[in-house]
Enzyme design. Structure first.
Site, PDB file in Angstrom:
ATOM      1  N   TYR A  61      34.945  26.977  48.352  1.00 55.52           N
ATOM      2  CA  TYR A  61      33.726  26.346  47.856  1.00 55.52           C
ATOM      3  C   TYR A  61      33.102  25.552  49.001  1.00 55.52           C
ATOM      4  CZ  TYR A  61      30.616  24.744  44.180  1.00 55.52           C
ATOM      5  OH  TYR A  61      29.514  24.498  43.408  1.00 55.52           O
ATOM      6  N   LYS A 116      36.577  48.796  27.015  1.00 52.07           N
ATOM      7  CA  LYS A 116      35.977  49.610  28.069  1.00 52.07           C
ATOM      8  C   LYS A 116      36.251  48.983  29.435  1.00 52.07           C
ATOM      9  CE  LYS A 116      33.233  53.234  28.582  1.00 52.07           C
ATOM     10  NZ  LYS A 116      33.272  54.471  27.784  1.00 52.07           N
TER      11      LYS A 116
END
Length: 412
Positions: A61, A116
């Site tokens: 970060y 999926k």
């Protein structure tokens, strides 16, 4: 260690399988194991880099991340190298055509979209994010996906009802420079073609020798017809509830008029039963039941691909009386026509070369690669490989990547 974000639950909920808000009713988990498996969802987000101390944090970060952001701002193509974009697919639905359940809405579609996504990961090594949209308006679906597209390397459209699915896919393909693929159409078509190629090879015939009849003029039926014609089928007729889709009919939608223009060279009219008389191939993607007498009227050595779930249009026991090769959409019979054989490898191949779209040539290459996996083991009960055959995804991935390069849509 990699950090993992999971769906949090209270201790009491984890122990008891239900919350205080449900009034203490018997938990669904204890009634059906499917609920126990799905509790909390089937996915999690997991970090791929360490986050152990201040140095790790400063790289993952701020301030380290700012260098990467600035580099991408100057050279946008670097987003593929320094973010997840090149390896993640959005699985997008509006919940209007979910499995055999129909229009059940976005929230109720989420278990399927999660499923999926884990199939993408398990079988193709592709990360996927389910996105269930709270709109059925074509303009709003297209606008939403276009706005979300910068975060993804591809878009898999799922369970969007016909005929809207055709327009949604077409418009997204026009507006985006990443692969857009409606699996209900093209995945079914690719696996069907692969199985048909092998069935024809088993019988010593070529595709050009065959006349096929497709029951169903929805998303899958239209895509299968297009792909069979592209592959060189002798002839194919598509039927809907009113019979053969032909140029003579004055009740056709724009999509069906398009289908009528490139199918049915024999000029057949009338019912499905009429079309099946002497036909070499039956492909069912509509549900309903085909009379045994119609199956009996097909040509000797015919192929019956009855793919409706859970009840095939022709039960295998009936089909085997007359057909040389029988396939279904079910896993408890041989020759399952299962889209999971196609879409993970197709997206893996397209993402591998950073393809701008998925072409007809890439789809045909996927079907040929899938058929080739069967090889010398070809038999009447084995014209298509198992989804758990570890050769499938690599073969499809390589073929799709090569086809993308050959057709000039690859960018690496």
């Amino acid at each position: 260690m990699a950090a993992e974000i999971v769906n949090p639950r209270s201790d009491s909920e984890s122990r008891n399988g239900h919350t205080e808000q449900d009034g203490g009713a018997e938990p669904l988990d204890s009634i059906d194991p499917a609920f126990a498996l799905h509790r909390g969802g089937k996915m999690a987000v997991q970090a791929t880099v360490p986050l152990r101390d201040r140095d790790d944090l400063s790289l993952a970060y701020t301030p380290g991340v700012a260098k990467v952001c600035s580099a991408i701002a100057e050279q946008p193509e670097l987003v593929h190298d320094y973010t997840w974009k090149s390896s993640v697919v959005a699985v997008v639905t509006d919940g209007t055509a979910v499995l055999g359940l129909g229009d059940i809405g976005p929230e109720a579609s989420l278990p399927v979209m999660e499923g999926k996504a884990i199939l993408f990961k398990q079988f193709g090594g592709v990360d996927a994010v389910p996105l269930a949209l709270n709109t059925t308006d074509v303009d709003e679906i297209v606008e939403t996906v276009v706005r979300l597209a910068p975060s993804f390397g591809g878009v898999n459209l799922e369970d969007i009802s016909a005929p809207r699915c055709f327009e949604v896919e077409r418009r997204l393909q026009e507006q985006l420079d990443i692969p857009v693929f409606h699996d209900d159409q093209h995945g079914t078509a690719i696996v069907s073609l692969a199985a048909l190629r092998n069935a024809a090879r088993l019988s010593g015939r070529a595709l050009g020798d065959l006349r096929a009849v497709i029951s169903g003029a929805g998303a899958a039926g239209v895509a299968i017809a297009k792909m069979l014609v592209e592959a060189g089928i002798g002839d194919v007729a598509v039927t809907d509830r009113k019979g053969v889709v032909s140029r003579e009919r004055d009740d056709l939608t724009p999509i069906k008029r398009e289908v009528a223009a490139f199918t049915n060279k024999a000029g057949i009219s009338g019912s499905l039963e009429t079309a099946l008389d002497g036909a070499d191939v039956f492909i069912g993607v509509s549900g309903g039941t085909v009379p045994e007498s119609a199956v009996a009227s097909m040509a000797k050595g015919a192929f019956v691909f009855a793919m409706a779930n859970p009840d095939p249009e022709v039960h295998p026991e009936i089909a085997h009386k007359y057909a040389a090769v029988v396939a279904t959409g079910r896993s408890d019979f041989p020759n399952q026509i299962n889209n999971v054989l196609a879409f993970p490898g197709i997206f893996a191949g397209a993402l591998q070369v950073r393809a701008s779209r998925i072409t007809e040539g890439m789809k045909l290459a996927a079907a040929e690669a899938l058929a080739s996996v069967v090889g010398d083991d070809l038999s009447a009960d084995y014209v298509i490989p198992s989804p758990f055959d570890e050769r499938v995804a690599p073969a499809v991935t390589a073929a799709v990547a090569a086809a993308a390069r050959a057709e000039g849509v690859a960018r690496r």
